[in-house]
Design a protein around this motif. Structure first.
Motif, mmCIF file in Angstrom:
data_model
loop_
_atom_site.group_PDB
_atom_site.id
_atom_site.type_symbol
_atom_site.label_atom_id
_atom_site.label_comp_id
_atom_site.label_asym_id
_atom_site.label_seq_id
_atom_site.Cartn_x
_atom_site.Cartn_y
_atom_site.Cartn_z
ATOM 1 N N THR A 1 12.391 -7.522 12.844
ATOM 2 C CA THR A 1 11.332 -6.593 12.415
ATOM 3 C C THR A 1 11.273 -5.387 13.343
ATOM 4 O OG1 THR A 1 10.085 -8.540 11.721
ATOM 5 C CG2 THR A 1 8.875 -6.478 11.832
ATOM 6 N N THR A 2 11.360 -5.647 14.644
ATOM 7 C CA THR A 2 11.277 -4.552 15.619
ATOM 8 C C THR A 2 12.347 -3.508 15.340
ATOM 9 O OG1 THR A 2 10.481 -6.134 17.253
ATOM 10 C CG2 THR A 2 11.266 -4.019 18.097
ATOM 11 N N HIS B 1 1.167 -6.902 6.908
ATOM 12 C CA HIS B 1 0.798 -7.684 5.726
ATOM 13 C C HIS B 1 -0.142 -8.805 6.190
ATOM 14 C CE1 HIS B 1 2.378 -9.353 1.632
ATOM 15 N NE2 HIS B 1 1.087 -9.365 1.714
ATOM 16 N N VAL B 2 0.312 -9.541 7.218
ATOM 17 C CA VAL B 2 -0.512 -10.566 7.859
ATOM 18 C C VAL B 2 -0.451 -10.273 9.357
ATOM 19 C CG1 VAL B 2 -0.729 -13.042 8.363
ATOM 20 C CG2 VAL B 2 0.036 -12.310 6.087
ATOM 21 N N THR B 3 -1.612 -10.270 10.040
ATOM 22 C CA THR B 3 -1.575 -9.958 11.478
ATOM 23 C C THR B 3 -1.085 -11.176 12.262
ATOM 24 O OG1 THR B 3 -3.821 -10.694 11.961
ATOM 25 C CG2 THR B 3 -3.568 -8.415 11.252
ATOM 26 N N LEU C 1 4.737 1.885 5.235
ATOM 27 C CA LEU C 1 5.550 0.786 5.769
ATOM 28 C C LEU C 1 4.660 -0.441 5.943
ATOM 29 C CD1 LEU C 1 8.296 0.523 8.358
ATOM 30 C CD2 LEU C 1 6.194 -0.761 8.820
ATOM 31 N N VAL C 2 5.139 -1.576 5.469
ATOM 32 C CA VAL C 2 4.413 -2.834 5.653
ATOM 33 C C VAL C 2 5.252 -3.755 6.530
ATOM 34 C CG1 VAL C 2 3.386 -4.843 4.519
ATOM 35 C CG2 VAL C 2 3.259 -2.599 3.410
ATOM 36 N N ASP C 3 4.626 -4.224 7.617
ATOM 37 C CA ASP C 3 5.270 -5.182 8.517
ATOM 38 C C ASP C 3 4.989 -6.579 7.954
ATOM 39 O OD1 ASP C 3 5.775 -7.037 10.472
ATOM 40 O OD2 ASP C 3 4.754 -5.957 12.086
ATOM 41 N N GLY C 4 6.045 -7.193 7.435
ATOM 42 C CA GLY C 4 5.882 -8.492 6.773
ATOM 43 C C GLY C 4 6.296 -9.678 7.626
ATOM 44 N N ALA C 5 6.436 -9.453 8.955
ATOM 45 C CA ALA C 5 6.959 -10.524 9.827
ATOM 46 C C ALA C 5 6.192 -11.837 9.675
ATOM 47 C CB ALA C 5 6.937 -10.064 11.292
ATOM 48 N N PHE D 1 10.932 -7.475 7.910
ATOM 49 C CA PHE D 1 10.677 -8.845 8.376
ATOM 50 C C PHE D 1 11.853 -9.381 9.185
ATOM 51 C CE2 PHE D 1 13.207 -11.004 5.089
ATOM 52 C CZ PHE D 1 13.174 -10.104 4.029
ATOM 53 N N SER D 2 11.586 -10.519 9.860
ATOM 54 C CA SER D 2 12.589 -11.151 10.731
ATOM 55 C C SER D 2 13.039 -12.476 10.147
ATOM 56 C CB SER D 2 11.989 -11.456 12.111
ATOM 57 O OG SER D 2 11.485 -10.303 12.716
#
Ligand code: PMP
Length: 418
Positions: free
Chosen positions: A94-95, A171-173, A197-201, A221-222
């Motif tokens: 993700t990073t 998306h989820v913290t 941008l959505v961080d989905g990790a 995501f990762s």
């Protein structure tokens, strides 16, 4: 899909199987999930039987490695409901996916632009934007949070009125496991012309992600948080948005022609995948997707939600515990909460007046693995008035015994400390 057999699922994870001694109470899936046999075997198989570089060999082994690598792109496309396989870029996590976007937008931003960021974001969704702001003169603005760490939607609306160029959301913290209504938030951002941008990790392993429905420009995501290996992740993007990114990495694989006078870049997805990719890890990611898809997703979701509710309920029964990012009504409700405030995967807490690291060490002495610290979300911790907290998080393999064992150990820690 196989019928839901929780014990059989757990047995597929060597580190959690009954054969593994001493038995670990693993409640740190939000940091990284355990890996099933099939993922480990797929990677071993590649190294033992199929090891060759991709996209370049004239021989069978390389052609097969290329087919296996590219087949995972199709799997990811289907898994997140992207329209086109070229929209799937393999990254290292993700990073690196978020950095790829933040770097790639450098030429599109200037000193009049605003970058609007989720106030509860992971540092991976803050620092790359700060670096972009430094390069371009743009301004980073966090979205305010409510007292329990949720995004303040009225502040979001007010800041959208300033027409930010970029909106970056989780998306989820990761620290609290709270869920953002990303589809609705992206739709509002798009109406103001923002790149989203959505961080989905923290979402990808727990909810069925549909990027076409969310309609964001980018989703990251990762692999390692979804039962796959470390070292691989995905950047999904809309084709036009990806095409406009300036590649962060340049070199082999991403070019069409090179001369000392002039280089032309290749097509997507290669344009954003310079150098030898993490082939074994991509193959492992493909096996992780197969693994997830072989389970009944509704059962898994229900199982994980029940565990999180049970965890919250058990913690709320202890008098010295402070819980973060939850509404008390959510805890007390007997109905399965499915609104946007429901926590996914993780529960954050402290023993009142005690240092989170002490709690973590004392839990570890009893074989319990939880994460204690600022969870790479220092601005969120500051907002909550905390230096850090403990976080217990679950995956599909977690069970009620894990929670009971954890709660028993925590009571012991309270007895020692308080
Ligand atoms: N964003 C969120 C919400 C996360 O939970 C994490 C991992 N803790 C990251 C980004 C960074 O992921 P990675 O370290 O795999 O690049």
């Amino acid at each position: 899909n196989q019928p839901f057999d929780h014990r059989a699922i757990r047995e597929q994870f060597p580190l959690l199987s009954q054969a593994h001694q001493p038995s670990i109470c693993y409640l740190d899936t939000a940091a990284t999930s355990q890996k099933p046999h099939s993922v480990i075997e797929a990677m071993n198989h590649y190294y033992q039987q199929g090891n060759a570089n991709v996209h370049r060999g004239a021989y069978q082994l390389s052609a097969q490695a290329t087919r296996d690598y590219e087949a995972v792109r199709d799997k990811v496309q289907q898994f997140i409901h992207a329209n086109n396989r070229q929209q799937i870029i393999f990254t290292h996590g993700t990073t690196s996916a978020i950095n790829m976007v933040a770097h790639g937008l450098t030429e599109q931003l200037n000193c009049n632009d605003i970058i609007l960021i989720d106030g509860a974001a992971h540092h991976a969704n803050i620092v790359p934007w700060q670096a972009l702001a430094k390069r371009t003169g743009a301004k980073v603005m966090p979205i305010k949070l409510t007292s329990n760490g949720l995004i303040d939607q009225s502040d979001y609306d007010a800041k959208l009125a300033m027409q930010p160029k970029v909106v970056a959301l989780a998306h989820v913290t990761n620290a609290l496991g709270t869920v953002n209504p990303v589809q609705q938030m992206v739709s509002k951002a798009k109406a103001k012309g923002a790149i989203t941008l959505v961080d989905g990790a923290q979402a990808i392993a727990h909810i069925a992600v549909n990027v076409a429905q969310i309609d964001c420009d980018f989703y990251a995501f990762s692999g390692h948080k979804m039962y796959g290996p470390t070292g691989v992740g995905v950047l999904y993007g809309k084709l036009a948005a990806l095409e406009q990114l300036t590649p962060m990495l340049t070199g082999g694989e991403m070019i069409k022609t090179v001369s000392f006078q002039h280089t032309t870049y290749g097509e997507l997805p290669n344009r954003l995948e310079a150098g030898t990719p993490p082939i074994a890890e991509v193959i492992g990611l493909g096996a992780a997707i197969d693994f997830i898809r072989s389970q009944d997703s509704e059962h898994i979701k229900h199982h994980e939600q029940q565990l999180v509710c049970y965890l919250q309920q058990q913690l709320s029964l202890l008098s010295n515990i402070e819980l973060y990012g939850v509404e008390l009504t959510d805890i007390n409700s007997t109905a399965m909460p499915n609104n946007s405030r429901h926590n996914i995967g993780a529960v954050a807490f402290n023993i009142k007046g005690e240092h989170h690291q002490d709690v973590g060490i004392l839990l570890d002495q009893q074989g319990i693995a939880v994460r204690c610290g600022h969870h790479c979300a220092m601005p969120l911790m500051t907002h909550l008035g905390l230096k850090g907290c403990c976080r217990a998080s679950v995956g599909m393999y977690s069970n009620h015994d894990d929670i009971d064992r954890f709660i028993t150990a925590l009571k012991e820690v309270i007895n020692i400390l308080v």
